[in-house]
Design an enzyme around this catalytic site. Structure first.
Site, PDB file in Angstrom:
ATOM      1  N   ASP C 128       0.807  -1.223   0.000  1.00 41.32           N
ATOM      2  CA  ASP C 128       0.000   0.000   0.000  1.00 41.32           C
ATOM      3  C   ASP C 128       0.837   1.268   0.000  1.00 41.32           C
ATOM      4  O   ASP C 128       0.301   2.359  -0.131  1.00 41.32           O
ATOM      5  CB  ASP C 128      -0.910   0.009   1.236  1.00 41.32           C
ATOM      6  CG  ASP C 128      -1.985  -1.056   1.160  1.00 41.32           C
ATOM      7  OD1 ASP C 128      -2.337  -1.461   0.034  1.00 41.32           O
ATOM      8  OD2 ASP C 128      -2.472  -1.474   2.218  1.00 41.32           O
ATOM      9  N   ARG C 163     -21.543   2.225 -20.601  1.00 39.90           N
ATOM     10  CA  ARG C 163     -21.557   1.652 -19.271  1.00 39.90           C
ATOM     11  C   ARG C 163     -20.540   2.329 -18.361  1.00 39.90           C
ATOM     12  O   ARG C 163     -19.384   2.472 -18.751  1.00 39.90           O
ATOM     13  CB  ARG C 163     -21.168   0.179 -19.342  1.00 39.90           C
ATOM     14  CG  ARG C 163     -22.304  -0.697 -19.736  1.00 39.90           C
ATOM     15  CD  ARG C 163     -21.787  -2.105 -19.918  1.00 39.90           C
ATOM     16  NE  ARG C 163     -22.868  -2.916 -20.497  1.00 39.90           N
ATOM     17  CZ  ARG C 163     -22.686  -4.072 -21.070  1.00 39.90           C
ATOM     18  NH1 ARG C 163     -21.477  -4.582 -21.150  1.00 39.90           N
ATOM     19  NH2 ARG C 163     -23.707  -4.732 -21.569  1.00 39.90           N
ATOM     20  N   GLY C 171      -6.146  -0.820  -0.880  1.00 40.13           N
ATOM     21  CA  GLY C 171      -5.911   0.422  -0.150  1.00 40.13           C
ATOM     22  C   GLY C 171      -6.967   0.640   0.910  1.00 40.13           C
ATOM     23  O   GLY C 171      -7.943   1.330   0.656  1.00 40.13           O
ATOM     24  N   HIS C 272      -6.802 -10.086  -4.962  1.00 37.54           N
ATOM     25  CA  HIS C 272      -5.443 -10.529  -4.679  1.00 37.54           C
ATOM     26  C   HIS C 272      -4.525 -10.559  -5.890  1.00 37.54           C
ATOM     27  O   HIS C 272      -3.332 -10.751  -5.721  1.00 37.54           O
ATOM     28  CB  HIS C 272      -5.479 -11.919  -4.039  1.00 37.54           C
ATOM     29  CG  HIS C 272      -5.749 -11.877  -2.567  1.00 37.54           C
ATOM     30  ND1 HIS C 272      -4.931 -11.191  -1.696  1.00 37.54           N
ATOM     31  CD2 HIS C 272      -6.739 -12.393  -1.818  1.00 37.54           C
ATOM     32  CE1 HIS C 272      -5.406 -11.311  -0.475  1.00 37.54           C
ATOM     33  NE2 HIS C 272      -6.503 -12.033  -0.511  1.00 37.54           N
ATOM     34  N   ILE C 273      -5.070 -10.386  -7.096  1.00 40.00           N
ATOM     35  CA  ILE C 273      -4.134 -10.423  -8.229  1.00 40.00           C
ATOM     36  C   ILE C 273      -3.170  -9.231  -8.178  1.00 40.00           C
ATOM     37  O   ILE C 273      -2.128  -9.247  -8.805  1.00 40.00           O
ATOM     38  CB  ILE C 273      -4.807 -10.514  -9.617  1.00 40.00           C
ATOM     39  CG1 ILE C 273      -5.587  -9.257  -9.972  1.00 40.00           C
ATOM     40  CG2 ILE C 273      -5.724 -11.723  -9.718  1.00 40.00           C
ATOM     41  CD1 ILE C 273      -6.113  -9.294 -11.409  1.00 40.00           C
ATOM     42  N   GLN C 274      -3.511  -8.202  -7.378  1.00 39.63           N
ATOM     43  CA  GLN C 274      -2.619  -7.053  -7.239  1.00 39.63           C
ATOM     44  C   GLN C 274      -1.379  -7.357  -6.416  1.00 39.63           C
ATOM     45  O   GLN C 274      -0.416  -6.605  -6.440  1.00 39.63           O
ATOM     46  CB  GLN C 274      -3.364  -5.889  -6.565  1.00 39.63           C
ATOM     47  CG  GLN C 274      -4.429  -5.286  -7.416  1.00 39.63           C
ATOM     48  CD  GLN C 274      -5.399  -4.443  -6.609  1.00 39.63           C
ATOM     49  OE1 GLN C 274      -5.234  -3.255  -6.451  1.00 39.63           O
ATOM     50  NE2 GLN C 274      -6.416  -5.086  -6.064  1.00 39.63           N
TER      51      GLN C 274
END
Lengths: 342, 342, 342, 342
Positions: C128, C163, C171, C272-274
């Protein structure tokens, strides 16, 4: 010869590659002129066009989306729709129309070609890969790559935390993206719309995975459903349940697994990132070849046909036949993947 | 049943995915035991093995290379080679052998199966995609993606500088990578080994491209050659010329274009980065399915066969037949791409 | 000298790069021996170790996660925790301990160093980027790259469909990922935890964006909150509302925008892919340099310190100071981004 | 206020991000009007302009290259160059000029500002990261990411074949890309222009690497040179030797290592792919912030200044000072990396 082009339905990486190939070959080899119709069938219905020539297609090969815009407008459902389409095609002196789209867009093309004599050629497009007449549609490989890369990243967390990781991918009616990405990414469970899942069995795989090694990764197609509908909603439909309709099956599944196994579960919802951005090399190759062969069909006057991939060849099939049946995942193919579950 | 596995020839993303699928299905569904042979045919020749079980294949799906190692050793060319291989297979109580490799590795398997009764099943592997019995081999899609991404990046420079950009890709005898990546990347010239190029024609495309828009991007397979051999070397072979042998056709081409057109030219040589790193989703899918079907063939006792992709199906073909002929780019397919040249 | 190493807290790409650099330099330049403690502070608490030498760190540089495992165990909160830690360090003859972690892990190290004389050196880690003593922490750049790439893909859909696209990123307390990825991805609205948002203003940006050009893309940090808490839940907390707690602020926002503007809205939740997968080049560089400088501090006997990035230099700061204050997004920096809103 | 903008020198990912930020903030917050000058200083010299307003900068954030074009034209070296530039600025009623470029482009801006009273603000750009007044320049992080990803892929081959892998990256005078990518990619040798290398020492690292584990990967900056110039060419310069000038130091090094160690060596030359394509998230963030702060300087009338990164802050420095000195790799920093050699 003047050739109209339109793109219909949802986004799909590769649409621009088709348009570019049509125009490059049509202009350079056959001396065609082109008319771009805007926003799918709304273009010929309302007479909205866009200039379409070689300068217009420069640089578009790697770009997602479609320079012609898209819509889900269906002229067959509008009053006087067919008449208006024919009038606008005549007004723009269009000798042939190439329609690039999925089941709905091509269904209109099939009807116009077969019943109203409109000289149409179709190019199949569906990110879900669920058209039966072609081995693959462009956009699918891109989506599978994106989902696989996401699963790859989840493995890191799966290896160091005791969390069940659920990833929801596209596929309302067919589980192709879930199946391919799940296999390519090494998922521990793959759930597809073609086969209702047993939540107890899923929880069993979750628990056996924890025993052997790491936290499990579950790939779930957005259209997957549990065997017992009542588990999801009381009145039998997902839609009546506010938070489920909103968040989808991925969140439902994560919550249910938490409740039943006591393990923390987290969801990733890829959403529209699966259908955006630059196409993969395979999709650009396929889309380009579809464009080259579709304009050949136009030049040959071979209307009422759609281009399709068979092995490594591009062939032509009847438009009506092409859209007749949804191509879903074969149970045997799904069973093949089962060896990796749990 | 005890199953030996070996991987031979050059690197190719997807080898580990095959090994993992063999072991997972063999152990879990059929109760097989496995013996990994190290470094291609050198393993059974010299009796070098490696433990191969479910823990050994964990986490290898996304990894390039091969956990078993590789070599170009050919037991048919060694004194007593066949006898030694058979002795070592017997010593390790191997009931079946899965050989994963290209023309050479599978050629040995074919001979051992057909002439010496060794129970072999083959899995085709070549990054160059030049095996005739299968629509695609794994590794190829990864290489094409890498080369396409490189071409994408070159477009930026092509758009802002007046430099000819040459990119040399793999392909000694077959131009598949050059053709697919060139089309997918929007190259302005694609040169392949199957068709000798005319340097004057290439310079013509370069000059016409500059007139129309931007600097040209030329994709050249490493095995491509000009029509006039003497242009490259005085004694008729590339190899006799130190700097050419070293730097390859890409540099030769750049230098020649500079000399003839007066335009600055720059070369990118991708080299081994095309065959390394994680496999694409398509290659993992294909390699995994090859592994699953190869172990089925083993279980069926269907030896002397190779698995192959036909459309979306995995089929079995005779090993001998599979390696009989190099699959080169069809002139018609190459001609299709010509519309984008210049 | 024997050096213990542990990694605590959540996943963060770059942990393995730190470990590798510590060991390579410690062994090769200073002749250190290493002891890996497993699972954060649980390792020294319970005496779980893992061999840590040069072979153990081979090949780990590009891999996400941590070979030492992690946990959120806090020995200061356990009965006799400090005594047990000290006993186990003594038992393993550890002369110095390198703790790699975030606020909590380093807070323990600070207390142990300052109050109990444990010779600790800290390496800051938080995806973060919210540690005040360092310009950046590793893992952050990787997360921002992943989120930016996702936003890039959403633009394609934004350009062709009407859209609203909401993307929720990590964060909880600091909006660094949202701010950096939102700016880098060209988002139309960025919402961060540091500043409660006005849902009416957000809907205003949505509507003005539609008027000018395309559909808007909204990046929202998971910890962002609307000004009126009661909008989210009736009793003032998000958590009391089942589906909101589950799905998060992204889904809430999409639903609220749909209700207020009548525009369809879709959510992507990266989850969680971050924090998984291979670290970016910047994060590997930073993590490697942190490791090299941390082992220098150990060699210098400069305990109670943490390494930190200042400009392009690695400096040492007091551990206690380093974890004293959360680094949140400065209002002026957030205001800078406002020019791109709407 | 009317603001002119130009971009000079070589390609660099992030140029468009600067232009977009300038225009967005200038128009929306300060009410500026903009004039785009084409092709670097050639634009104001010859009066070539391009419309530059908010529609012109839409969608350019993720795109490499520059919508304004570039050149290396230097008006200070042209007869009457300064007069012509001033006349054209006056003709287009330009009140301030933002020059985005490297040493040369900014050097012109410095002279025009300091000696001729032209109201210039500079934005630093160099992919090589060799400007001394700023911690980083945009484009550098993108190049390092590309080179690192290439090295990652080479590791696969290094692990399974006994081949020395040489990868040549950009950097004529400064080795920043080689150093960062080499560290991030886990290279076994890094050679930079700042320190002449000893070919015997390089071969020593190669041989020791083979003994310990795998084949070595060598990253060499294009400007790196051996200690003994005569090793490269007989007359002391690289340039006099046709094939060396063409192929570069990478090929020379590979050939020399083959000759001296008897090991096969292969070269990858990344070339222009390092400076093309979409910028990394970091580069977009940096370029955007440079743009925002440069237009602030314009609005403040603070001319003769350049924006620069210091830690996480954007500051203003004198243009003249900014371009005074090349920022090369500090010997101590290079020595830090030495622990990973061999």
């Amino acid at each position: 010869m003047r050739v109209g082009v339109l793109t219909g339905g949802g986004d799909c990486p590769g649409l621009n590659a088709v348009i570019r190939a049509l125009v490059r070959k049509g202009v350079q080899e056959y001396g065609h002129e082109f008319v771009g119709f805007r926003d799918g069938w709304r273009g010929p219905l309302e007479g909205h066009t866009k200039q379409l020539d070689i300068p217009a297609v420069r640089g578009i090969l790697p770009r997602g989306g479609t320079i012609l815009g898209s819509s889900r407008t269906n002229p067959l459902k509008m009053e006087d729709g067919v008449r208006k389409v024919k009038e606008n095609l005549a007004k723009h002196e269009v000798d042939a129309l190439v329609a690039i789209g999925g089941e709905d867009t091509l269904g209109v093309a099939a009807t116009l070609a077969d019943q109203y004599g409109v000289p149409c050629v179709g190019v199949p497009k569906t990110i879900d890969n669920d058209l039966s007449a072609t081995d693959y549609t462009f956009g699918f490989d891109t989506a599978v790559n994106i989902a696989t890369e996401a699963i790859d990243r989840l493995h890191t967390t799966a290896e160091s935390h005791m969390r069940v990781l659920v990833i929801e991918v596209m596929g309302r009616h067919a589980g192709w993206i879930a199946l391919h990405a799940g296999l390519a990414g090494g998922a521990n469970v793959i759930l597809i719309p073609e086969q209702r899942f047993d939540i107890d069995e899923v929880c069993g795989w979750v628990e056996s995975r924890f025993k052997v090694r790491y936290a499990p990764i579950i790939v779930v197609a957005e259209g997957a459903m549990p065997k017992d509908g009542e588990l999801v909603t009381k009145d039998g439909t997902l839609d009546s349940f506010g938070h489920v309709r909103l968040s989808g099956i991925g969140d439902w599944l994560a919550k249910e697994i938490e409740k039943r196994t006591g393990k923390e579960a987290r969801t990733t919802v890829l959403g529209h990132i699966q259908r955006g951005g630059t196409p993969s090399a395979f999709d650009r190759w396929l889309a380009t070849r579809f464009g080259l062969h579709a304009i050949d069909a136009v030049q040959d006057g071979d209307f009422g046909k759609m281009v399709a991939l068979r092995g490594t060849d591009i062939v032509r099939v009847a438009l009506g036949e092409a859209t007749a049946k949804l191509k879903t995942v074969d149970p045997a193919l799904y069973a093949e993947a089962g060896v990796f579950f749990g």
